[in-house]
Design an enzyme around this catalytic site. Structure first.
Site, short mmCIF file in Angstrom:
data_model
loop_
_atom_site.label_atom_id
_atom_site.label_comp_id
_atom_site.label_asym_id
_atom_site.label_seq_id
_atom_site.Cartn_x
_atom_site.Cartn_y
_atom_site.Cartn_z
N LYS A 108 -10.08 10.21 -2.90
CA LYS A 108 -8.68 10.64 -2.74
C LYS A 108 -8.34 11.89 -3.55
O LYS A 108 -7.44 12.62 -3.20
CB LYS A 108 -7.71 9.50 -3.04
CG LYS A 108 -7.63 9.01 -4.46
CD LYS A 108 -6.60 7.90 -4.56
CE LYS A 108 -6.49 7.41 -5.99
NZ LYS A 108 -6.50 5.98 -6.12
N ASP A 129 -3.29 0.93 -10.24
CA ASP A 129 -4.71 0.69 -10.54
C ASP A 129 -4.96 0.49 -12.03
O ASP A 129 -5.68 -0.41 -12.45
CB ASP A 129 -5.56 1.87 -10.03
CG ASP A 129 -5.35 2.13 -8.56
OD1 ASP A 129 -4.79 1.26 -7.88
OD2 ASP A 129 -5.73 3.21 -8.08
N ASP A 146 3.53 2.19 -4.78
CA ASP A 146 3.70 2.22 -6.24
C ASP A 146 4.28 3.56 -6.68
O ASP A 146 5.17 3.62 -7.53
CB ASP A 146 2.40 1.88 -6.98
CG ASP A 146 1.22 2.79 -6.67
OD1 ASP A 146 1.25 3.48 -5.62
OD2 ASP A 146 0.26 2.82 -7.46
N GLU A 152 0.83 -1.21 0.00
CA GLU A 152 0.00 0.00 0.00
C GLU A 152 0.86 1.26 0.00
O GLU A 152 1.81 1.37 0.78
CB GLU A 152 -0.91 -0.01 1.24
CG GLU A 152 -2.28 0.51 0.96
CD GLU A 152 -2.97 -0.27 -0.16
OE1 GLU A 152 -3.04 0.26 -1.29
OE2 GLU A 152 -3.43 -1.39 0.08
N HIS A 153 0.50 2.20 -0.85
CA HIS A 153 1.17 3.50 -0.94
C HIS A 153 2.65 3.36 -1.31
O HIS A 153 3.48 4.15 -0.85
CB HIS A 153 1.04 4.29 0.37
CG HIS A 153 -0.33 4.86 0.59
ND1 HIS A 153 -0.78 5.98 -0.07
CD2 HIS A 153 -1.35 4.45 1.37
CE1 HIS A 153 -2.02 6.25 0.32
NE2 HIS A 153 -2.39 5.33 1.18
N SER A 160 -12.69 2.46 -8.38
CA SER A 160 -13.77 2.74 -9.34
C SER A 160 -13.37 3.88 -10.29
O SER A 160 -13.68 3.84 -11.48
CB SER A 160 -15.07 3.10 -8.61
OG SER A 160 -14.87 4.21 -7.76
#
Length: 458
Positions: free
Chosen positions: A234, A190, A52, A49-50, A146
């Site tokens: 975000k 993503d 990339d 997480e966090h 999404s």
């Protein structure tokens, strides 16, 4: 696979209730029938997480929920966008004057990001118009991506209308770059998984150059997604972009401490690569070079030997110039330890020891602790939900996505799944009013789904 473009599949629309409903709604909205359909999936990040946007590998899988768009090219230069969800209003614009307002992360701006990315990649003006009707079943602002699925879908829609060809990797890179038009400094995970996903396998996604490697998940266990029902958009918050900047500043201070050319360094991974040392050693460098107390902008300037004006104009982004303090030690420690956990996770999946599920679960638990304590991207509801999932039988549970709300992902032994779902439902959702919106996916087991596709009616 990654060198090929997304597949085009013939489909019997009448046999797919969602496509059929979309076709009927399109007909009623535009008075014509779609020429083709495009889908792009959401994703769950299993671990990593966090990191990339710091240059490190991540380990996501596509979920079955996706963004689906029905499309008809038209002879005018007008782009008509509509959504099956009435809370997302219609939007029209000229294809020659695409404006994306960073101050408003409204749904159609994500479509425009993907459209503009393809338009700029080919250097085109005078694009043909199109009628588009979008239908998403990924819960919004839930950490299942999404918004990126919509960007990817729009990119593939535009490419298809133009009759052009690009590889999945090229599409992922274009869409990752173009999503930044909305003001979010994301790292590319993503969009990469949305295009590169394959059914039945998670992927280790590596950057510079972008590539994806299959990671076979252990048998006898399933991943369960649970929505905290706290929404976090975000792009509408400074949290996310402040973390990106804290990582950048930490990289520069570490580089300066090690006498590297710090002004050229942007990502924490670059410091490790230039030093040629392992992640454990980078944690030791972090201990020696940075202090746990927050840094003021003035102290950062002293460390780098620059003026406050240089910091403001050359390093800080417009939305981080007013931030009073930056936590550099904590952010760097999270990134280097999380990057190591991703590699450990992949190795356990490859080696397949008997206690693989327990070992993987422990890595997920460590990841959540680091996100909560060092990266500070959790929230009370996520912590409560993670705790509930562990007490209900999960071997491991953690927040997934940007955090500050959204979803958790839990690793659950397959034979415990029905009991687990019942216990979590009772403890977190029942009687709380959470997760009761019609069609909301609040708690569900998921398996690795496929990537973006074009459907043609057979």
């Amino acid at each position: 696979m990654a060198a090929e473009g997304p597949a085009t599949r013939p489909v019997q629309v009448a046999e797919h209730p969602r496509l059929l409903k979309l076709k009927e709604m399109f007909k009623s909205k535009f008075g014509s029938i779609p020429k083709f359909y495009v889908r792009a999936p959401g994703r769950v990040n299993i671990i990593g997480e966090h990191i990339d946007y710091c240059g490190y590998s991540v380990l996501p899988m596509a979920v079955e929920q996706d963004m689906l768009i029905a499309v008809e090219p038209v002879k005018t230069h007008t782009l008509h966008l509509a959504n099956t969800n009435p809370s997302y209003p219609d939007f029209s614009t000229s294809t020659n004057t695409i404006q994306i307002d960073k101050t408003k992360p409204v749904w159609h701006n994500y479509f425009l990001c993907g459209f503009k990315g393809i338009q700029e990649h080919f250097g085109l003006s005078d694009l043909t118009g199109m009628n588009c009707l979008a239908d998403g079943n990924i819960p919004p602002s839930s950490g299942l991506s999404s918004s990126s699925a919509l960007v990817c879908c729009a990119g593939l829609v535009t490419l298809t209308v133009l009759g052009m060809k690009l590889s999945k990797v090229e599409l992922a890179e274009i869409c990752a770059k173009s999503e930044r038009y909305i003001g979010t400094e994301g790292g590319g995970m993503d969009q990469s998984i949305s295009f590169l996903a394959e059914e039945g396998t998670a992927k280790l996604i590596e950057f510079s150059p972008l590539r994806a490697t299959d990671v076979k998940l252990p048998r006898g266990a399933v991943f369960v997604i649970a929505n905290s029902c706290v929404e976090m958009n975000k792009a509408a918050t400074a949290h996310f972009n402040i973390r990106v900047m804290e990582c950048r500043l930490a990289a520069k201070l570490l580089a300066r401490h090690k006498s590297l050319q710090w002004d050229k360094v942007l990502r924490l991974e670059e410091v490790q690569a230039q030093l040629g040392i392992g992640l454990e050693e980078m944690l030791l460098v972090t201990e020696n070079a940075l202090h746990p107390e927050p840094y003021s902008p003035e102290e950062i300037c002293t460390c780098l030997g620059i003026s406050l004006e240089e910091l403001q104009t050359q390093i800080l982004s417009p939305n981080t110039r007013e931030v009073p303090v930056f936590k550099l030690y904590q952010r760097a420690r999270h990134v280097y330890s999380e990057a190591a956990r991703v590699l450990q996770f992949k190795k356990i999946c490859e080696d397949g020891p008997e206690d693989a599920v327990a070992l993987l679960g422990e890595l997920m638990n460590q990841s959540h602790s680091s996100c909560r304590d060092l990266y500070e991207c959790s929230c009370p509801e996520l912590d409560q939900l993670v705790d509930t999932c562990r007490r209900s039988g999960a071997q491991g549970s953690r927040l997934t996505g940007a955090g500050w709300g959204g979803c958790t992902v839990s690793l659950v032994p397959a034979d415990m799944l029905p009991g687990f779902l019942a216990r979590v439902h009772e403890a977190y959702y029942q009687g709380s009013g959470r997760g009761v919106a019609p069609g909301q996916h609040s708690l569900f087991a998921t398996k690795p789904g496929g990537g973006a596709l074009v459907f043609l009616e057979a």
